[in-house]
Design a protein around this motif. Structure first.
Motif, PDB file in Angstrom:
ATOM      1  N   ALA A 193       0.835  -1.196   0.000  1.00 14.20           N
ATOM      2  CA  ALA A 193       0.000   0.000   0.000  1.00 14.20           C
ATOM      3  C   ALA A 193       0.873   1.250   0.000  1.00 14.20           C
ATOM      4  CB  ALA A 193      -0.923   0.004   1.212  1.00 14.20           C
ATOM      5  N   GLU A 194       1.987   1.155   0.661  1.00 16.22           N
ATOM      6  CA  GLU A 194       2.926   2.275   0.718  1.00 16.22           C
ATOM      7  C   GLU A 194       3.491   2.557  -0.683  1.00 16.22           C
ATOM      8  OE1 GLU A 194       3.450   3.937   3.448  1.00 16.22           O
ATOM      9  OE2 GLU A 194       5.085   5.209   2.745  1.00 16.22           O
TER      10      GLU A 194
ATOM     11  N   PRO B 186      -0.315   3.119  -3.496  1.00 14.41           N
ATOM     12  CA  PRO B 186      -1.519   3.532  -2.757  1.00 14.41           C
ATOM     13  C   PRO B 186      -2.795   3.415  -3.582  1.00 14.41           C
ATOM     14  CG  PRO B 186      -0.116   5.413  -3.305  1.00 14.41           C
ATOM     15  CD  PRO B 186       0.679   4.194  -3.594  1.00 14.41           C
TER      16      PRO B 186
ATOM     17  N   PHE C  85      -5.866   3.928   5.412  1.00 12.95           N
ATOM     18  CA  PHE C  85      -4.407   3.971   5.473  1.00 12.95           C
ATOM     19  C   PHE C  85      -3.848   5.065   4.579  1.00 12.95           C
ATOM     20  CE2 PHE C  85      -0.303   2.331   6.362  1.00 12.95           C
ATOM     21  CZ  PHE C  85       0.417   2.324   5.180  1.00 12.95           C
ATOM     22  N   ILE C  86      -4.387   5.137   3.364  1.00 12.05           N
ATOM     23  CA  ILE C  86      -3.792   6.062   2.402  1.00 12.05           C
ATOM     24  C   ILE C  86      -4.140   7.521   2.722  1.00 12.05           C
ATOM     25  CG2 ILE C  86      -3.755   4.337   0.570  1.00 12.05           C
ATOM     26  CD1 ILE C  86      -6.105   5.924  -0.680  1.00 12.05           C
ATOM     27  N   GLU C  87      -5.063   7.708   3.625  1.00 10.21           N
ATOM     28  CA  GLU C  87      -5.401   9.084   3.993  1.00 10.21           C
ATOM     29  C   GLU C  87      -4.484   9.638   5.077  1.00 10.21           C
ATOM     30  OE1 GLU C  87     -10.109   9.301   2.789  1.00 10.21           O
ATOM     31  OE2 GLU C  87      -9.515   9.757   4.837  1.00 10.21           O
ATOM     32  N   LEU C  88      -3.666   8.790   5.615  1.00  4.26           N
ATOM     33  CA  LEU C  88      -2.743   9.241   6.659  1.00  4.26           C
ATOM     34  C   LEU C  88      -1.471   9.783   6.011  1.00  4.26           C
ATOM     35  CD1 LEU C  88      -3.090   6.157   9.026  1.00  4.26           C
ATOM     36  CD2 LEU C  88      -4.292   8.341   9.185  1.00  4.26           C
ATOM     37  N   ASP C  89      -0.830  10.696   6.690  1.00  2.00           N
ATOM     38  CA  ASP C  89       0.428  11.239   6.173  1.00  2.00           C
ATOM     39  C   ASP C  89       1.571  10.257   6.370  1.00  2.00           C
ATOM     40  OD1 ASP C  89      -0.370  14.587   7.263  1.00  2.00           O
ATOM     41  OD2 ASP C  89      -0.899  13.458   5.467  1.00  2.00           O
TER      42      ASP C  89
ATOM     43  N   TYR D 170       2.958   8.769   9.653  1.00  3.15           N
ATOM     44  CA  TYR D 170       1.976   7.947  10.351  1.00  3.15           C
ATOM     45  C   TYR D 170       1.814   6.593   9.673  1.00  3.15           C
ATOM     46  CZ  TYR D 170       1.499  12.478  12.315  1.00  3.15           C
ATOM     47  OH  TYR D 170       1.786  13.662  12.919  1.00  3.15           O
ATOM     48  N   ARG D 171       1.873   6.630   8.369  1.00  6.20           N
ATOM     49  CA  ARG D 171       1.818   5.343   7.643  1.00  6.20           C
ATOM     50  C   ARG D 171       3.023   4.502   8.037  1.00  6.20           C
ATOM     51  NH1 ARG D 171       1.183   8.909   3.315  1.00  6.20           N
ATOM     52  NH2 ARG D 171       3.140   8.186   2.435  1.00  6.20           N
TER      53      ARG D 171
ATOM     54  N   HIS E  43       4.681   4.654  10.629  1.00 10.71           N
ATOM     55  CA  HIS E  43       4.547   4.212  12.013  1.00 10.71           C
ATOM     56  C   HIS E  43       3.695   2.942  12.087  1.00 10.71           C
ATOM     57  CE1 HIS E  43       4.152   4.446  16.322  1.00 10.71           C
ATOM     58  NE2 HIS E  43       2.865   4.201  16.171  1.00 10.71           N
ATOM     59  N   ILE E  44       2.629   2.953  11.368  1.00  3.84           N
ATOM     60  CA  ILE E  44       1.757   1.774  11.388  1.00  3.84           C
ATOM     61  C   ILE E  44       2.507   0.556  10.856  1.00  3.84           C
ATOM     62  CG2 ILE E  44      -0.276   0.743  10.318  1.00  3.84           C
ATOM     63  CD1 ILE E  44      -1.644   3.433  10.651  1.00  3.84           C
TER      64      ILE E  44
END
Lengths: 283, 673
Positions: free
Chosen positions: B633-634, B637, B654-658, B661-662, B664-665
């Motif tokens: 996904a990274e 996206p 997931f893709i809505e996070l900056d 943060y991605r 980090h997850i």
């Protein structure tokens, strides 16, 4: 007729009350918690938000955006211009019946699981007329819950309480000065509403977000434990802060700048609650 | 977990054992050139086994691990070189060997050879050569075990495989022996089938003899680990794609629940070991107790992608509808991935071809959109394109020739009785299964065409065709509009009904069409790797998908679409009567592992599974989201718009996070297992 902006309807929310639930997030909140993870839920106005991820920097959205000091403000036209459809209005306007119609498509599945619908936000209690009308339409159809900061007048709280089956009630900080500092409002009405909630006999759960160095201090958690003990409340949900809280700020063209050190792991201090015989659930 | 099991697991994870293998490969062309193709394979098996010896690792009581990576070299009568890929993707009749032993089977074969017609002799000779080969090898292994001091194995090999198995341990060793010899015979994707049913008599014997639950669990774990030792040299599209699926539970004709103590031990073993084989499938129905679904969800939580659920309420009547005898239909299992098959009786080629739904829509768009006045007109053209493609598939499949495999045939239906190899349709069922890939992309495309061209008339046909041809270059606004049209997975009748129409045309045309082997064709909802491979051959589609981008895997929403959530998804994907499209192919859904943080999450996820079953879903693959998906996904996206991550007390796309943060997850998943 009352109407409200909804910024998200989340299916299969597993932490927002009993059973499988659909959570409706109402847009607009009187609090400004520093750790807020839903910045698009704060304003009562509808803004256009953009998902940064997947953006190819083609610039189409900027052609009809307004440049301001803090960044770009996108317009309706920007939404349609993006070839990857990364922009959208943060909220969608609903009248109660339309929202109930949309929720109805899953209501059988929710009911079978012993679940229902939860209204969250933003602050759902800041849309009392819309909220009460919607809750009334759902009466006898499904289990109705609210997830709230508890911040509103006692009259409104009582009126809403009559129409819900379950309440998820936040207690963030007991010290009022701290509360004002970190959330922007006093907690006086919140504590009054807590008393109303306890006396109402409704099912509820208390929730505390564990924000490092802010709410997770021994002092604050001790004060919360004492408060709960006074009301004979024997259970609490603790929600540890997670560093992804700021993840959505860029989407609304803002910067996430907490004053606390978000790299510190939050401390649940469960021993404090154990002393008062209060069961802790860490979510 | 016992010390013995821990030790075996450590050996498996170290990979050290791979150093004992040899890469040499005998050329036996001269030896086999006078023989029939089937006999060649059996001779190859025998010769290969002559160069194998007991390969059991320290503490290993099961053994039968490969030394030689490659099979002997030779060519078939058609001039083609024998490769590692012989007949595959079925569940052999293990019980036949376990309950008889090879001595009595050999006797039967010898009697057959003596009395059979001349043309059947090569088949029986092939079977006999194979049996002699495997028995000679087993005898040598027995002596090896004695010399190496592996007493348990030595004792077991004093009975099996000559005689039938008596104890659960013997039966497990026998199973590994069978799988190992079939692999040496070039058979791959040899699935384990209903292990908890055919092993139950041996298990019960042990319980009666006083063998404890813990001992039985230990044996099961040793066997499971053993299944993993050679998977890196098994044939497959990707490592792990080796077909070692196990099906647990199920209901018999009278509706009795067949899930038993052994089924439970198998699940426990899988959960303790956390390794990829065997892949656990669970047969369920509306009657399945919610506690069992909760237990199964504990397994989902581990993030291995087990169990996959198969719904008896839909699968059994579906198979009966295709002509399977009821007593066989209730005994169904899965072939390798998810295709439904009758163990020990069927040589169905369940994945012989893949139907490409979006390609049919593409043909209709290119050749018929301009001349269609209404959506109904246009759908007629889609229908013709589907039928044309089906006809092409039927013709292609019916021209296919099949490989001989006498040893494998021994374990399939009445091959032995009839003297017919599986290649000559000796099995009881000889059907062809055809996947149906990209249903959501096709339905979404038609929904978009219906909406913007015919209902709203907001886009001209010419403009849409031009936009598709140019892969949306210069048509950003149009693509945006197409992306906002109804998408399958949101419980929206507008598009879901179109998906039903497409499946109806495909399945009603294909199901029951005769194949070249006195069998029929059967339509399915799977895609295998075709959600990527077939998708590469299809240009931009009217749902907003760009040229070559993948479809949803098997029976799933398109990666293009923004979804309301899992409740809507399961309702969208159960609108069609799935009994009618029952070759197999699961609805695949991901849930973030934080849903499972407390027991409440387990209960609610089990209720989601229950809801899917009650709605009439046929098969469900529920995944706790894992690191690989997040990494993909990274990097891509655009293919993961549906990926929901549970972040704190809340969820987000997931893709809505900056980025931080991605990241980090993703980092959170690093230490998950």
């Amino acid at each position: 007729m009352a109407e409200a902006l909804v910024f998200s309807i989340e299916e299969f929310s597993t932490f927002d009350g009993p059973g499988i639930r659909t959570t409706v997030f109402l847009k607009g909140c009187p609090l400004r918690c520093e750790w807020c993870h839903n910045p698009e839920g704060q304003s009562y106005e509808n803004e256009v938000i953009k998902t940064q991820y997947g953006c190819t920097n083609c610039g189409e959205c900027l052609k009809s955006a307004e440049k301001t000091d803090s960044g770009y403000v996108y317009s309706e036209k920007s939404i349609l211009a993006c070839p990857n459809r990364l922009l959208r209005p943060a909220g969608r306007l609903y009248i109660p019946q339309a929202l109930v119609d949309e929720l109805s498509k899953n209501i059988n599945l929710l009911n079978k699981s012993g679940g229902g619908v939860t209204f969250s936000g933003g602050e759902p209690l800041s849309h009392p007329e819309f909220l009460i009308d919607t809750l009334k339409l759902l009466d006898n159809k499904t289990n109705r819950a609210i997830q709230t900061s508890g911040f509103c007048s006692n009259e409104i709280f009582k009126a809403v309480l009559e129409n819900v089956d379950y309440v998820l009630f936040d207690i963030k900080l007991v010290d009022d000065k701290q509360h004002i500092k970190y959330t922007g409002v006093s907690n006086r009405s919140i504590l009054q509403n807590l008393e109303t909630l306890v006396k109402s006999g409704k099912d509820f759960v208390i929730r505390t977000p564990l924000i490092p160095t802010v709410t997770d201090t021994v002092q604050n958690l001790s004060e919360i434990a004492l408060l709960l003990d006074g009301f004979n409340i024997r259970e609490i949900d603790l929600l540890p802060y997670n560093k992804v809280a700021g993840g959505k700020y860029a989407a609304v063209g803002r910067e996430f700048k907490p004053s606390f050190d978000e790299t510190k792991p939050p401390h649940p201090h469960t021993e404090i609650f154990e002393r008062y015989d209060i069961k802790v659930n860490i979510l | 977990m016992t010390e013995r099991v821990k030790n075996l697991l450590a050996i498996l994870k170290s990979g050290e054992y791979k150093k004992t293998r040899t890469e040499s490969c005998a050329d036996i062309s001269d030896i086999v050139k006078e023989y029939s193709d089937g006999e060649k394979d059996s001779l190859s098996l025998k010769i290969m086994l002559e160069s194998e010896s007991l390969n059991a690792f320290r503490g290993d009581r099961i053994g039968f691990n490969r030394k030689q990576i490659y099979h002997p070299k030779y060519t078939y009568t058609n001039g083609k070189a024998a490769n590692a890929s012989g007949p595959n993707n079925i569940t052999p009749d293990y019980a036949f060997a376990l309950n008889n032993g090879f001595d009595s089977i050999k006797e039967t074969v010898i009697k057959k050879i003596t009395n059979c017609e001349e043309e059947k002799r090569p088949f029986y000779n092939g079977v006999l050569t194979a049996i002699d080969g495997v028995l000679e090898y087993a005898d040598r292994c027995r002596e090896d075990a004695k010399a190496k001091g592996i007493d348990d194995l030595y004792k077991a090999l004093c009975h099996i495989p000559h005689k039938k198995a008596e104890t659960y341990y013997e039966a497990c060793v026998f199973m590994k022996f069978l799988i190992y010899t079939m692999r040496c015979n070039r058979n791959h994707h040899v699935t384990l089938g209903r292990f908890d049913q055919y092993m139950k008599p041996f298990f019960d014997n042990d319980v009666k003899r006083g063998v404890t639950h813990d001992e039985l669990l230990e044996i099961t774990e040793e066997f499971f680990i053993s299944l993993n030792f050679d998977t890196d040299i098994y044939v497959g599209v990707q490592q792990g794609d080796n077909g070692q699926s196990m099906v647990l539970g199920g209901y018999d004709l009278d509706g009795n629940d067949m899930f038993n103590e052994l089924s439970e031990i198998c699940m426990k073993a899988s959960m303790e070991l956390k390794i990829i084989d065997p892949k656990i499938n669970l047969r369920v129905s509306q009657k399945t107790p919610i506690e069992r679904l909760e237990f199964a969800t504990e397994m989902t939580k581990l993030g291995l992608g087990f169990p996959q659920y198969c719904n008896d309420d839909i699968v059994v009547p579906g198979l009966i509808g295709l002509g399977y005898r009821p007593e066989d239909a209730v005994n169904y299992t899965v072939a390798a991935c998810w295709e439904f098959i009758i163990p020990g009786k069927a040589y169905d080629i369940v994945n012989i071809a893949s139907f490409n739904f979006p390609a049919a829509v593409e043909t209709a768009v290119n050749n018929g959109l301009l001349t269609s006045d209404t959506y109904e007109d246009f759908f007629e053209k889609v229908k013709s394109a589907i039928i044309d493609r089906c006809n092409g598939i039927i013709e292609y499949c019916n021209s296919k020739k099949f490989q001989y495999s006498p040893y494998f045939s021994l374990f399939v239906g009445s091959c032995l009785e009839k003297g017919l190899d599986i290649a000559d349709a000796g099995a009881d069922y000889n059907n062809f299964g055809v996947h149906g890939a990209g249903i959501s992309t096709a339905a979404d495309s038609l929904a978009a065409i219906k909406k913007v061209i015919f209902d709203e008339k907001s886009v001209s046909k010419e403009e849409l065709l031009e936009a598709l041809k140019s892969d949306f270059e210069g048509y950003g606004e149009l693509r945006n509009r197409l992306l906002s049209c109804p998408k399958m997975g949101n419980n929206d009748g507008y598009v879901d009904n179109i998906a039903c129409d497409l499946m109806e045309v495909f399945s009603s045309y294909l199901n029951g069409k005769p194949n070249s082997r006195d069998g029929i064709f059967r339509a399915g909802t799977g895609s295998a790797m075709e959600y990527i491979l077939s998708a590469r051959r299809v240009g931009a589609t009217a749902d907003g998908r760009k040229n070559g981008q993948p479809y949803g895997s098997s029976f799933s929403p398109s990666p293009n679409s923004q979804l309301d959530g899992p409740l809507s998804v399961i309702q969208s994907f159960t609108k069609f009567d799935l009994k009618k499209i029952i070759n197999g192919g699961p609805l695949t859904m991901e849930v973030h592992d934080t849903v499972f943080r407390n027991s409440d999450g387990i209960k609610k996820t089990a209720q989601l599974v229950k809801a899917f079953i009650d709605l009439g879903g046929h098969q469900l693959q529920l995944n706790s989201i894992n690191r690989d998906v997040l990494l993909d996904a990274e990097a891509h996206p655009e293919n993961h718009k549906n990926l929901i991550v549970r972040v704190w007390g809340w969820s987000g796309y997931f893709i809505e996070l900056d980025e931080p943060y991605r990241k980090h997850i993703i980092s959170r998943t690093e230490h998950k297992y």
